[in-house]
Design a protein around this motif. Structure first.
Motif, mmCIF file in Angstrom:
data_model
loop_
_atom_site.group_PDB
_atom_site.id
_atom_site.type_symbol
_atom_site.label_atom_id
_atom_site.label_comp_id
_atom_site.label_asym_id
_atom_site.label_seq_id
_atom_site.Cartn_x
_atom_site.Cartn_y
_atom_site.Cartn_z
ATOM 1 N N ASN A 135 0.816 -1.214 0.000
ATOM 2 C CA ASN A 135 0.000 0.000 0.000
ATOM 3 C C ASN A 135 0.852 1.267 0.000
ATOM 4 N N ALA A 136 2.063 1.178 -0.518
ATOM 5 C CA ALA A 136 2.998 2.313 -0.442
ATOM 6 C C ALA A 136 2.428 3.576 -1.073
ATOM 7 N N ASP A 137 1.632 3.429 -2.124
ATOM 8 C CA ASP A 137 1.092 4.615 -2.801
ATOM 9 C C ASP A 137 -0.015 5.293 -2.003
ATOM 10 N N ARG A 138 -0.498 4.650 -0.938
ATOM 11 C CA ARG A 138 -1.560 5.252 -0.109
ATOM 12 C C ARG A 138 -1.082 5.631 1.289
ATOM 13 N N ILE A 139 0.235 5.504 1.524
ATOM 14 C CA ILE A 139 0.790 5.839 2.836
ATOM 15 C C ILE A 139 1.362 7.254 2.793
ATOM 16 N N PHE A 140 1.008 8.050 3.802
ATOM 17 C CA PHE A 140 1.456 9.441 3.868
ATOM 18 C C PHE A 140 1.890 9.771 5.299
ATOM 19 N N ARG A 141 2.760 10.782 5.411
ATOM 20 C CA ARG A 141 3.118 11.320 6.716
ATOM 21 C C ARG A 141 2.428 12.666 6.890
ATOM 22 N N VAL A 142 1.829 12.879 8.052
ATOM 23 C CA VAL A 142 1.190 14.158 8.347
ATOM 24 C C VAL A 142 2.271 15.107 8.833
ATOM 25 N N GLU A 143 2.446 16.237 8.146
ATOM 26 C CA GLU A 143 3.491 17.199 8.481
ATOM 27 C C GLU A 143 2.879 18.564 8.786
ATOM 28 N N THR A 144 3.636 19.356 9.540
ATOM 29 C CA THR A 144 3.172 20.677 9.959
ATOM 30 C C THR A 144 3.902 21.738 9.154
#
Length: 877
Positions: A130-139
């Motif tokens: 699922n690499a294409d649907r994994i994200f990091r939430v950044e500020t």
């Protein structure tokens, strides 16, 4: 007498019946025998014999038709013939073949090593389904171009309620914590990751023992990788065994995972259940909305029906609901960074790739290979006159232009193939050094993968096309009559001009690389010598396993007894560090509220003295300042500028408010600006306060700025003894601050080394080509030089005659390279807030150096030709 011809209708019959490829031979033999019979037996008997012989050929063997006049030769046999001729030509021109082969070997080796580095750096975390649907939430703060990898602690629980996410995974990373094994008494200092159980839904781990749903669902549970299970317990059968965290909390092993691949940004060997974090770190605030650090990161698995752009409103609504302050909502936002981009920014692996560096590497590989191909083209076309008669004879006896082109392509292909084989050996020898230089886990086995093989095949085909196509096209098109009767270039021929242009291209690329190497070297030197606003020399840093005030006081007393130690300070981190604590600070002037995004430095009363930070106004902090009703803080000059305070004295006694304004502090002093970040970034507004429960590091300042090895060893002996007395069950590790800070510029240092190495390779290849052309020029002008010497020309004038044309090309290359290098360096230096200047003398030095190298290369052959006895050059062809 003239022999009467045989019956014509019989000849027509044979022409019609006999196979075309046999017709000429059959008719020739019949006519010869007919003529002999006429002279010996007479015309009548000769005609009868001719009848019998013609009828004898009317058999299937002879009348079977073939599709072509002449049968097509066996392709394998033809290719073998081409290769044999190519090998003979290579052996015949040993000097030029060696120059071509060596240049191509260097070019392909460079390209192969660059490919391995780029392939490794771009393969991180590609293995997850699922690499294409994994994200990091950044500020993201609107005043800063780069978002922060960390974010607020409560955001993860809020996002779990959002319908757009399939999984939300908070990760709290701690770089070095003490672990011990009660059963054996062994102690370790390891990196710990506190993770949510949903991490096994996010990332594709493979289980040796245990299962994903229950392993980390309860507090005080830990999951290990295979290698760490063996490290702690000597076996992978570790389920149910106990690990003690910081001598305070027992953790039970609930699972064992297969070791992760090296290409991951989640190198976690010890994964602890997230609910355990509050037990081992009581100061952890799971509902924090005022400050954040990069150690707390949130990763999400987006549902397939949604796109990252659709989350903008969701994030905005969360800010409005939880952050309250309109200015914070206006100036700050949350963004999603795809997993494929995490490797190119701050990440939990401890190392990151630089996409600009990778692009630069790719260009370097292309440039070096291009220079090698130019060498081949130049030296091949330079030998036109040597191959002219061969080409003329072959075309005169019927050879087609296509077959000649295949012949020249076969020669280029053979040289390229041999160069490719040699380049694999060179890459195999150099790969360990390149891996060490780049800090990459590359191994020689990476040379023998299908991807590397496919790349080599592609390079072989492309290089053969580049090196062989133009020479094949030009040489095969030479008119045979010119090639056989003349030893001069035909009128209108422009090969010399083309060769000159290619030489200019070679040296332009070499000069660009040399200029860039000089500028990047100056920038790294600037980093190393820049005034940071504090003293980084002779400071030893040690991570603290715990921050109990009694133990820290005891440790300091023991250390200060050593004559080699000048000062000791406890703090959250050093004066300059890559990982920092950011928080919004308010300054209220009448009814106006000014909020400043500020770095928080938490240090004790000895922080300024240890790091030699200059106090401009007010007083230093005292350890008791944190205990008063109104805590005292120090601020830097940038902070004053942001809030509009004109001078340091006016700031003393002013109040500042933390976060939403529920807590406040008094400005006790103002310090001179110092670099809290690396020189890549601006100096942030900074606040220093005493917060003992956030003291995680000790800074030990030695007496001498340049201590001797004996002094360092004495200080370390004292430090180890005091450590064992204070923390008897903890592992001792130390670092020198200047070495730690130098890691911030590791990418730039690598860039310098890579550009310098590639520059040397490019210059070497270019000079090899120049040497070959000079050799050829000297050979072609042998008689001219002989005549000039007989007429009284000096050696110096003859050397000048040969070298001046080449030096003109080098100067032209310098004029072309200077603006290109200036633009490239200007773009590169934009990455740094603090940078060196681009000076014109660097380009002048580059032209001077390249001119000297070219002069030395050409002069060798020029002097050799000028010193030759003119009798030898004039007495025969």
């Amino acid at each position: 007498m003239k022999t009467p011809p045989p019956p014509r209708w019989l000849d027509r019959l044979l022409n019609w019946l006999v196979a075309p490829h046999l017709r000429e031979e059959v008719l020739g033999d019949l006519h010869e025998r007919y003529a002999r019979r006429v002279r010996r037996l007479g015309e009548r008997q000769a005609r009868s014999g001719y009848w019998r012989e013609v009828l004898a050929y009317l058999r299937p063997r002879f009348i079977k038709r073939q599709p072509n006049e002449y049968p097509q030769p066996n392709p394998i046999a033809m290719l073998t013939t081409y290769l044999k001729i190519a090998w003979r030509n290579i052996r015949f021109s040993k000097t030029f073949s060696l120059i071509n082969g060596f240049g191509l070997t260097l070019g392909i080796s460079c390209s192969l090593l660059v490919f391995l580095v780029i392939m490794h750096e771009t393969s991180y975390d590609r293995q997850h389904k699922n690499a294409d649907r994994i994200f990091r939430v950044e500020t993201m703060n609107k005043n800063y171009a780069t978002p922060h990898a960390g974010t607020y602690t409560e955001l993860s629980s809020v996002l779990k309620e959002a319908p757009e996410f399939e999984a939300v995974v908070p990760i709290w990373n701690e770089w070095g914590r003490g672990l011990s094994i009660p059963a054996s008494g062994d102690s370790f200092k390891e990196r710990i990751a506190f993770v949510d159980p949903a991490i096994f839904q996010l990332l594709d781990y493979r289980w040796v023992a245990g299962d994903a749903p229950s392993a980390l669902s309860q507090p005080n549970r830990v999951v290990l990788t295979e290698s760490y299970a063996k490290k702690f317990f000597g076996t992978t059968d570790a389920i149910g065994k106990t690990i003690r965290y910081d001598n305070s909390q027992d953790l039970q092993v609930a699972g064992v995972l297969e070791d992760y691949p090296v290409t991951t940004n989640f190198p976690f060997d010890v994964l602890v259940s997230f609910p355990t974090l509050k037990r081992v770190n009581p100061g952890y605030d799971s509902h924090g909305w005022t400050g954040f650090g990069d150690n707390h990161q949130i990763y999400v698995l987006l549902k397939s029906a949604f796109q990252p752009q659709q989350l903008a409103k969701r994030f905005h609504d969360i800010q409005v609901k939880y952050q309250k302050d309109p200015k914070t909502v206006e100036n700050q936002q949350f963004v999603l960074n795809p997993l494929s981009e995490v490797h190119y920014a701050y990440n939990l692996s401890g190392r990151q790739a630089n996409p600009k560096l990778l692009r630069m590497l790719g260009l370097i590989g292309v440039f070096v290979l291009l220079i090698a191909c130019i060498n081949f083209i130049n030296l091949t076309t330079a030998q036109t006159l040597k191959r002219a008669k061969e080409i003329g004879v072959r075309k005169a006896v019927g050879s087609s232009r296509g077959s000649l082109m295949i012949q020249f392509m076969a020669e280029a292909g053979l040289v390229t193939f041999l160069a490719s084989l040699t380049s694999v050996v060179i890459a195999w020898l150099l790969l360990p050094f390149i891996a060490s230089l780049m800090g990459l886990p590359l191994h020689t086995t990476d040379l023998f993968t299908w991807k590397t093989g496919a790349f080599l095949v592609a390079i072989l085909g492309l290089t053969t096309l580049l090196t062989g196509a133009y020479p094949a096209f030009r040489l095969s098109g030479m008119p045979p009559i010119w090639a056989l009767k003349s030893n001069k270039l035909p009128q209108g021929e422009r090969r010399i001009s083309l060769r000159q242009g290619l030489v200019v291209v070679q040296f332009t690329i070499s000069m660009i690389l040399m200029s860039c190497a000089l500028f990047t070297n100056r920038q790294v030197s600037f980093f190393q010598q820049a005034d940071l606003g504090f003293n980084k020399n002779a400071i030893i840093t040690v991570s603290l396993p715990e921050n109990q005030p009694e133990k820290l006081r005891s440790l300091r007393v023991q250390l200060m007894e050593s004559p080699q130690i000048k000062e000791v300070s406890y703090s959250f981190n050093s004066a300059s560090a890559e990982s920092n604590w950011m928080q919004g600070i308010q300054y209220r002037e009448n009814a106006e509220i000014k909020e400043v995004r500020t770095q928080i430095k938490m240090g004790d009363a000895h922080f300024l003295d240890t790091y030699c930070i200059q106090l401009l106004a007010g007083e230093k902090l005292q350890d008791a300042d944190t205990l008063s009703a109104l805590p005292k803080v120090l601020v830097n000059e940038i902070f004053l500028q942001r809030v509009g305070i004109s001078n340091p004295e006016a700031a003393l006694g002013q109040k500042v408010y933390f976060g939403d304004g529920s807590q406040l502090a008094i400005i006790k002093g103002v310090v001179k600006n110092f670099h809290v970040n690396s020189l890549h970034q601006k100096i942030d507004p900074t606040l220093i306060q005493v917060v003992p429960n956030h003291f995680y590091q000790a800074g030990i300042k030695l007496q001498s700025e340049k201590p001797t090895p004996q002094a360092i060893q004495t200080a370390l002996t004292t430090l180890v003894k005091a450590w064992k007395t204070t923390f008897p069950h903890e592992v001792f590790e130390y670092k020198f601050l200047d070495d730690t800070l130098a890691q911030a510029y590791h990418n730039e240092a690598r860039t310098v080394q890579l550009i310098e190495a590639s520059t040397l390779v490019a210059i070497l290849i270019a000079c090899l080509g120049l040497f070959g052309l000079a050799t050829f020029t000297a050979e072609q002008r042998t008689k001219e030089i002989g005549v000039r010497k007989v007429l009284g020309a000096s050696v110096a004038s003859l050397v000048s005659l040969i070298t001046k044309d080449f030096l003109k090309l080098v100067l032209l290359a310098g004029f072309i390279a200077a603006p290109i290098a200036w633009y490239a360096m200007r773009q590169w230096l934009q990455n740094f807030e603090f940078k060196t200047e681009i000076n014109g003398w660097v380009f002048a030095l580059t032209v001077l150096l390249m001119g000297s190298i070219a002069l030395a290369t050409v002069s060798f052959q020029a002097i050799r030709a000028a010193l030759m006895n003119p009798v030898k050059s004039l007495r025969s062809e």
